[in-house]
Structure formats: structure tokens, C-alpha cells
Motif scaffolding. Structure first.
Motif, PDB file in Angstrom:
ATOM      1  N   LEU A 150       0.832  -1.206   0.000  1.00  0.00           N
ATOM      2  CA  LEU A 150       0.000   0.000   0.000  1.00  0.00           C
ATOM      3  C   LEU A 150       0.867   1.257   0.000  1.00  0.00           C
ATOM      4  O   LEU A 150       0.501   2.270  -0.609  1.00  0.00           O
ATOM      5  CB  LEU A 150      -0.934  -0.008   1.213  1.00  0.00           C
ATOM      6  CG  LEU A 150      -2.034  -1.079   1.193  1.00  0.00           C
ATOM      7  CD1 LEU A 150      -2.663  -1.227   2.575  1.00  0.00           C
ATOM      8  CD2 LEU A 150      -3.087  -0.736   0.151  1.00  0.00           C
ATOM      9  N   PHE A 151       2.019   1.191   0.662  1.00  0.00           N
ATOM     10  CA  PHE A 151       2.975   2.307   0.628  1.00  0.00           C
ATOM     11  C   PHE A 151       3.507   2.492  -0.790  1.00  0.00           C
ATOM     12  O   PHE A 151       3.540   3.605  -1.321  1.00  0.00           O
ATOM     13  CB  PHE A 151       4.116   2.026   1.603  1.00  0.00           C
ATOM     14  CG  PHE A 151       5.235   3.028   1.537  1.00  0.00           C
ATOM     15  CD1 PHE A 151       5.158   4.219   2.237  1.00  0.00           C
ATOM     16  CD2 PHE A 151       6.367   2.784   0.776  1.00  0.00           C
ATOM     17  CE1 PHE A 151       6.195   5.151   2.176  1.00  0.00           C
ATOM     18  CE2 PHE A 151       7.403   3.694   0.709  1.00  0.00           C
ATOM     19  CZ  PHE A 151       7.309   4.891   1.411  1.00  0.00           C
ATOM     20  N   ALA A 152       3.919   1.404  -1.422  1.00  0.00           N
ATOM     21  CA  ALA A 152       4.464   1.491  -2.783  1.00  0.00           C
ATOM     22  C   ALA A 152       3.421   1.998  -3.770  1.00  0.00           C
ATOM     23  O   ALA A 152       3.750   2.712  -4.725  1.00  0.00           O
ATOM     24  CB  ALA A 152       4.993   0.126  -3.219  1.00  0.00           C
ATOM     25  N   ALA A 153       2.161   1.629  -3.535  1.00  0.00           N
ATOM     26  CA  ALA A 153       1.083   2.049  -4.431  1.00  0.00           C
ATOM     27  C   ALA A 153       0.595   3.464  -4.138  1.00  0.00           C
ATOM     28  O   ALA A 153      -0.274   3.986  -4.844  1.00  0.00           O
ATOM     29  CB  ALA A 153      -0.084   1.076  -4.331  1.00  0.00           C
ATOM     30  N   GLY A 154       1.127   4.087  -3.088  1.00  0.00           N
ATOM     31  CA  GLY A 154       0.777   5.477  -2.793  1.00  0.00           C
ATOM     32  C   GLY A 154      -0.460   5.659  -1.950  1.00  0.00           C
ATOM     33  O   GLY A 154      -0.884   6.794  -1.706  1.00  0.00           O
ATOM     34  N   GLU A 155      -1.031   4.569  -1.440  1.00  0.00           N
ATOM     35  CA  GLU A 155      -2.219   4.698  -0.593  1.00  0.00           C
ATOM     36  C   GLU A 155      -1.849   4.986   0.858  1.00  0.00           C
ATOM     37  O   GLU A 155      -2.608   5.624   1.592  1.00  0.00           O
ATOM     38  CB  GLU A 155      -3.073   3.439  -0.694  1.00  0.00           C
ATOM     39  CG  GLU A 155      -3.667   3.228  -2.083  1.00  0.00           C
ATOM     40  CD  GLU A 155      -4.643   2.074  -2.118  1.00  0.00           C
ATOM     41  OE1 GLU A 155      -5.675   2.161  -1.420  1.00  0.00           O
ATOM     42  OE2 GLU A 155      -4.369   1.080  -2.820  1.00  0.00           O
ATOM     43  N   LEU A 156      -0.698   4.482   1.273  1.00  0.00           N
ATOM     44  CA  LEU A 156      -0.150   4.801   2.582  1.00  0.00           C
ATOM     45  C   LEU A 156       1.155   5.572   2.393  1.00  0.00           C
ATOM     46  O   LEU A 156       1.840   5.416   1.381  1.00  0.00           O
ATOM     47  CB  LEU A 156       0.133   3.536   3.397  1.00  0.00           C
ATOM     48  CG  LEU A 156      -1.061   2.731   3.907  1.00  0.00           C
ATOM     49  CD1 LEU A 156      -0.570   1.491   4.637  1.00  0.00           C
ATOM     50  CD2 LEU A 156      -1.964   3.558   4.809  1.00  0.00           C
ATOM     51  N   SER A 157       1.500   6.372   3.371  1.00  0.00           N
ATOM     52  CA  SER A 157       2.794   7.040   3.401  1.00  0.00           C
ATOM     53  C   SER A 157       3.359   6.860   4.804  1.00  0.00           C
ATOM     54  O   SER A 157       2.787   6.136   5.625  1.00  0.00           O
ATOM     55  CB  SER A 157       2.646   8.518   3.042  1.00  0.00           C
ATOM     56  OG  SER A 157       3.918   9.112   2.872  1.00  0.00           O
ATOM     57  N   THR A 158       4.481   7.492   5.074  1.00  0.00           N
ATOM     58  CA  THR A 158       5.064   7.412   6.407  1.00  0.00           C
ATOM     59  C   THR A 158       4.635   8.627   7.199  1.00  0.00           C
ATOM     60  O   THR A 158       5.030   9.760   6.879  1.00  0.00           O
ATOM     61  CB  THR A 158       6.598   7.350   6.345  1.00  0.00           C
ATOM     62  OG1 THR A 158       6.987   6.256   5.520  1.00  0.00           O
ATOM     63  CG2 THR A 158       7.185   7.165   7.736  1.00  0.00           C
ATOM     64  N   GLY A 159       3.823   8.379   8.220  1.00  0.00           N
ATOM     65  CA  GLY A 159       3.399   9.490   9.054  1.00  0.00           C
ATOM     66  C   GLY A 159       4.523   9.970   9.945  1.00  0.00           C
ATOM     67  O   GLY A 159       4.766  11.168  10.080  1.00  0.00           O
ATOM     68  N   THR A 160       5.233   9.007  10.517  1.00  0.00           N
ATOM     69  CA  THR A 160       6.385   9.339  11.362  1.00  0.00           C
ATOM     70  C   THR A 160       7.232   8.092  11.474  1.00  0.00           C
ATOM     71  O   THR A 160       6.878   7.012  10.976  1.00  0.00           O
ATOM     72  CB  THR A 160       5.930   9.816  12.749  1.00  0.00           C
ATOM     73  OG1 THR A 160       7.053  10.322  13.473  1.00  0.00           O
ATOM     74  CG2 THR A 160       5.273   8.702  13.550  1.00  0.00           C
ATOM     75  N   ARG A 161       8.373   8.224  12.126  1.00  0.00           N
ATOM     76  CA  ARG A 161       9.212   7.075  12.464  1.00  0.00           C
ATOM     77  C   ARG A 161       9.519   7.132  13.960  1.00  0.00           C
ATOM     78  O   ARG A 161       9.775   8.201  14.489  1.00  0.00           O
ATOM     79  CB  ARG A 161      10.504   7.056  11.647  1.00  0.00           C
ATOM     80  CG  ARG A 161      10.334   6.487  10.239  1.00  0.00           C
ATOM     81  CD  ARG A 161      11.657   6.359   9.537  1.00  0.00           C
ATOM     82  NE  ARG A 161      11.526   5.817   8.201  1.00  0.00           N
ATOM     83  CZ  ARG A 161      11.719   4.531   7.861  1.00  0.00           C
ATOM     84  NH1 ARG A 161      12.066   3.667   8.808  1.00  0.00           N
ATOM     85  NH2 ARG A 161      11.581   4.128   6.614  1.00  0.00           N
ATOM     86  N   VAL A 162       9.516   5.969  14.583  1.00  0.00           N
ATOM     87  CA  VAL A 162       9.864   5.847  15.997  1.00  0.00           C
ATOM     88  C   VAL A 162      10.951   4.785  16.091  1.00  0.00           C
ATOM     89  O   VAL A 162      10.725   3.633  15.705  1.00  0.00           O
ATOM     90  CB  VAL A 162       8.646   5.454  16.854  1.00  0.00           C
ATOM     91  CG1 VAL A 162       9.062   5.313  18.318  1.00  0.00           C
ATOM     92  CG2 VAL A 162       7.524   6.471  16.688  1.00  0.00           C
ATOM     93  N   ASN A 163      12.143   5.188  16.563  1.00  0.00           N
ATOM     94  CA  ASN A 163      13.292   4.275  16.571  1.00  0.00           C
ATOM     95  C   ASN A 163      13.511   3.672  15.187  1.00  0.00           C
ATOM     96  O   ASN A 163      13.807   2.478  15.036  1.00  0.00           O
ATOM     97  CB  ASN A 163      13.107   3.174  17.618  1.00  0.00           C
ATOM     98  CG  ASN A 163      13.049   3.730  19.020  1.00  0.00           C
ATOM     99  OD1 ASN A 163      13.742   4.694  19.356  1.00  0.00           O
ATOM    100  ND2 ASN A 163      12.204   3.145  19.854  1.00  0.00           N
ATOM    101  N   PHE A 164      13.345   4.502  14.200  1.00  0.00           N
ATOM    102  CA  PHE A 164      13.510   4.193  12.777  1.00  0.00           C
ATOM    103  C   PHE A 164      12.434   3.246  12.239  1.00  0.00           C
ATOM    104  O   PHE A 164      12.464   2.870  11.078  1.00  0.00           O
ATOM    105  CB  PHE A 164      14.902   3.623  12.481  1.00  0.00           C
ATOM    106  CG  PHE A 164      15.276   3.773  11.027  1.00  0.00           C
ATOM    107  CD1 PHE A 164      15.455   5.024  10.465  1.00  0.00           C
ATOM    108  CD2 PHE A 164      15.430   2.658  10.211  1.00  0.00           C
ATOM    109  CE1 PHE A 164      15.771   5.162   9.113  1.00  0.00           C
ATOM    110  CE2 PHE A 164      15.754   2.781   8.868  1.00  0.00           C
ATOM    111  CZ  PHE A 164      15.932   4.052   8.325  1.00  0.00           C
ATOM    112  N   GLN A 165      11.459   2.889  13.040  1.00  0.00           N
ATOM    113  CA  GLN A 165      10.374   2.037  12.556  1.00  0.00           C
ATOM    114  C   GLN A 165       9.313   2.893  11.885  1.00  0.00           C
ATOM    115  O   GLN A 165       8.837   3.869  12.455  1.00  0.00           O
ATOM    116  CB  GLN A 165       9.762   1.248  13.715  1.00  0.00           C
ATOM    117  CG  GLN A 165       8.710   0.235  13.281  1.00  0.00           C
ATOM    118  CD  GLN A 165       8.182  -0.558  14.456  1.00  0.00           C
ATOM    119  OE1 GLN A 165       7.855   0.012  15.499  1.00  0.00           O
ATOM    120  NE2 GLN A 165       8.098  -1.869  14.314  1.00  0.00           N
TER     121      GLN A 165
END
Length: 399
Positions: free
Chosen positions: A176-191
Motif C-alpha cells: 500500500l505504501f508502494a502504491a501510494g495509498e499509505l505514506s510514512t506518518g512518522t518514524r519511531v526508533n527508525f520504525q
């Protein structure tokens, strides 16, 4: 066709990447954004032997800076004024200016139409999982794949083994990230914590529609500006474009005068000069380049420009490594003069240098002095008290 010396081409390439002009004062947000305006992207990688890969190129160009500035620019609240970068598959996983997101729709469309084989099997096992993931994220906000699993009550033992044994939920999140439906809202400990793209990318940017041919021309323009001078392979690799995409884009940009064909002594293949690229008389300063620095991440270009053979050896068995596990090439006055194997021991407050190696003709006091200064600067930046020199390499005694 314009002819150019290899030395001039090297200076153009190094200057285009933002080297040689460090700020005189403590770097601020504007300085960090200025770096990204030149590199156009910062590759992400999970290895933390010294420091995460996306932080290091900014340090190499600015010197000591607050890594929190980059965190804010990349992962702050998109509804505020902080976020200037976004994650996507640019050059591998990368941070790029948020305004460039629409240029990658062609890649998102490809991922939407075709799933990886393991993702397809996950969908067959869980036909509604993709929609369920989106529903969870819509309700709870940015969440890791593990948190999403728990919300879906799918928290069950995962298969033991290597890191690529991903759960179905993680696989679908990545799809879903690759397809553009999800993105990265934030990272916590690089996760990565996934969020709906509509909550990460501003509406005016999401609304931009760019046809694929123009997107290819714009990506090649950006790669050309970041390189200063480049071959077709260089231009394609920067955003991982295929030759069938770069060839017509380069032809169109040459016809429009936006790329200038040149012949570089010793390169053995056509090159293209950005018409606004600077050709400095000299480039001064020292920088330690992480393996994923945009100046060197395309190894054939590194070999061609600097006559520097470089391979990352983290996946090579220790006994077969030539230079070390996580090796930083040393850029000194516009040339690659050596390399240092580095490891940060945060608990002990030590920057370890197990090995240091000079390129032919550079095993001298001047190189050692520059490297020593650069190592101390990096240790201070990482808040490590000591630099401990190891035993391997022809630069060790000089250090």
C-alpha cells in the motif's frame, strides 16, 4: 561536441552535490533544506553501525548539525509548516522533497497494477486485509505494522529466520505504501509508522497530475542538476529509471537545450552537462562519505569519476572483507583519497576506526591530518568522547 577533461568533470560533479561551501554559522533548517535541494534525495537504510544513512550526507556537506532538524523536516505534522520531505521509492527507499511526490505516480501505478508474488499470496490468504489495514490506520492514525496487526487481532507468532520473513500485514503495508495509498506518518526508533497518504501529502500536491513522459523529463532534469555532468546510466540510476524511460527524456531535453552533450576524456561514453552547472577552479575541504551518499551510491560512476573502486562489504563474510564492514570513503579537496572503516560504540562513547586505507599516492601526513580532523568532528557530532584507532590499513600508523 564540447570536450572536457576528466578533472574538470570531477569538479563539476562534486560541486553539484553541494561540497566546498560549508556554512560559517551553526547549520539551521534552511541549510539542511539547501543540501536536499542539491542532492534531491537522501537514501534510507536500516544499518546503524555509525549513524543512519540519511543523516550522514547532510553532515558531510554541513559539518555538525542538529539531526532533529532533519527529523522535523521529514516526519513532522504535515498540517503544520514543518514537513518538507516525504518517503518514497526514489533511489531505493529515500527521503525526497514533498513537492516531488507527484513525479513518482508512474511508479505507484506500476505497484498498484502488479503485486509482488509474496504479496499476492498474502492477499489470497487474507482477501480483505488491504482494506482492513486502511480502516485501522484511518481510525487510529500513524501506526507500525505490529500495531496494526494487534488492532486486527492478528498478533500471532511469526516464522523465525532472517529479516525478510515479513508478516502478511507488513507485506500489505509495504504494498500500500508502494502504491501510494499509505505514506510514512512518522518514524519511531527508525520504525515506519504508516498513515493515510491524504494525511501526509497536502491536497494541492496530491492533486497535481503529471503524465509519465513529462515526469521522466523532470526526473532526468533533477538528476542532471544533482550530478552536474552525467552519463545516461548515471541519470537513470538516480531515480532508478529504465533506459526506455531515460532515452526519450534525454533526447527531448537535449533538443530543448536543457542538457548539453559533452565528451569527457577517459569516460568512454557520451555525457550530458547541466547548462547551469558550476565549474569551480578548486574544491576545498574534507568529508567522510557514508556508503549511501548520493555522490557515490552509483558505483560505476564513482569508479569513472574518481578512479575509486568501492563496494559495500556488510554482506561479505568477515574473513573475505578487504576494507571492513561499514567503510566511509574520504573526500579531500574534491578527490577520493582513502577510506575508513567506522563503528560507533555509543555505550562506551567511542568512535572506533578498525581500519584506514589510502589511495595510491595519498598515504602521507596531509591525508592523515585531514582524516584525523574529520574523525574528531564526526565523534563530536555523534557525542562520542573518544576516537580509537585500530590496526588495519596503511593509514593507521599515520593516524
Amino acid at each position: 561536441m564540447q570536450r572536457m577533461s576528466a578533472a574538470a568533470a570531477r569538479k563539476i560533479a562534486v560541486a553539484a552535490q553541494g561540497f566546498g561551501k560549508r556554512p560559517s554559522s551553526t547549520p539551521n533548517r534552511r541549510a539542511v533544506l539547501d543540501v536536499v535541494s542539491k542532492t534531491r534525495l537522501l537514501q534510507l537504510d536500516s544499518v546503524s553501525a555509525v549513524v543512519r544513512a540519511h543523516y550522514a550526507p547532510v553532515f558531510a556537506r554541513l559539518g555538525s548539525y542538529d539531526r532533529g532538524l532533519l527529523d522535523t523536516i521529514a516526519w513532522s505534522d504535515p498540517r503544520g509548516s514543518g514537513r518538507g520531505l516525504v518517503e518514497y521509492w526514489g533511489h531505493a527507499a529515500a527521503l525526497m522533497p514533498i513537492a516531488d511526490w507527484p513525479l513518482m505516480r508512474f511508479r505507484m501505478d506500476e505497484y498498484s497494477k502488479g503485486r509482488w508474488a509474496n504479496v499476492q499470496r498474502a492477499v489470497e490468504r487474507n482477501p480483505t486485509l488491504g482494506a482492513d489495514i486502511l480502516d485501522v490506520v484511518r481510525e487510529v492514525g500513524p501506526a507500525s505494522a505490529g500495531e496494526i496487526e494487534r488492532h486486527l487481532e492478528l498478533d500471532k507468532p511469526r516464522p523465525k529466520g532472517s529479516w525478510w520473513n515479513l508478516s502478511d500485514t507488513k507485506l500489505l503495508c509495504e504494498q500500500l505504501f508502494a502504491a501510494g495509498e499509505l505514506s510514512t506518518g512518522t518514524r519511531v526508533n527508525f520504525q515506519r509508522h504508516y498513515d493515510l497518504t491524504e494525511r501526509v501529502i497536502p491536497a494541492d500536491i496530491r492533486a497535481r497530475v503529471i503524465d509519465e513522459a513529462e515526469a521522466m523529463r523532470e526526473l532526468v532534469r533533477k538528476a542532471s542538476r544533482a550530478h552536474g555532468i552525467a552519463t545516461e546510466a548515471d541519470l537513470g540510476d538516480y531515480y532508478r529509471l529504465r533506459r526506455k524511460q531515460t532515452t526519450p527524456a534525454i533526447r527531448d531535453l537535449v533538443d530543448a537545450g536543457e542538457l548539453v552533450p559533452v565528451e569527457v576524456d577517459g569516460w568512454g561514453e557520451p555525457a550530458y552537462l547541466h547548462p547551469e552547472a558550476a565549474t569551480p577552479r578548486r574544491i576545498s575541504g574534507t568529508a567522510l562519505l557514508c556508503p549511501f551518499d548520493p555522490l557515490i551510491f552509483f558505483r560505476p560512476r564513482t569508479q569513472r569519476i574518481f578512479d575509486f573502486h568501492y563496494r559495500i562489504e556488510i554482506y561479505t563474510p568477515e574473513a573475505k572483507r578487504v576494507h571492513g564492514y561499514y567503510v566511509f570513503p574520504v573526500l579531500l579537496d574534491g578527490q577520493l583519497v582513502g577510506r575508513v572503516d567506522l563503528r560507533a560504540d555509543r555505550a562506551a562513547g567511542v568512535l572506533n576506526v578498525p581500519g584506514a586505507f589510502a589511495e595510491p599516492g595519498h598515504a602521507n601526513a596531509a591525508t592523515a591530518a585531514a582524516v584525523n580532523t574529520a574523525l574528531r568532528e564526526m565523534a563530536d557530532w555523534l557525542e562520542l568522547e573518544k576516537v580509537v584507532i585500530g590496526e588495519r590499513g596503511d593509514l593507521i600508523e599515520l593516524l
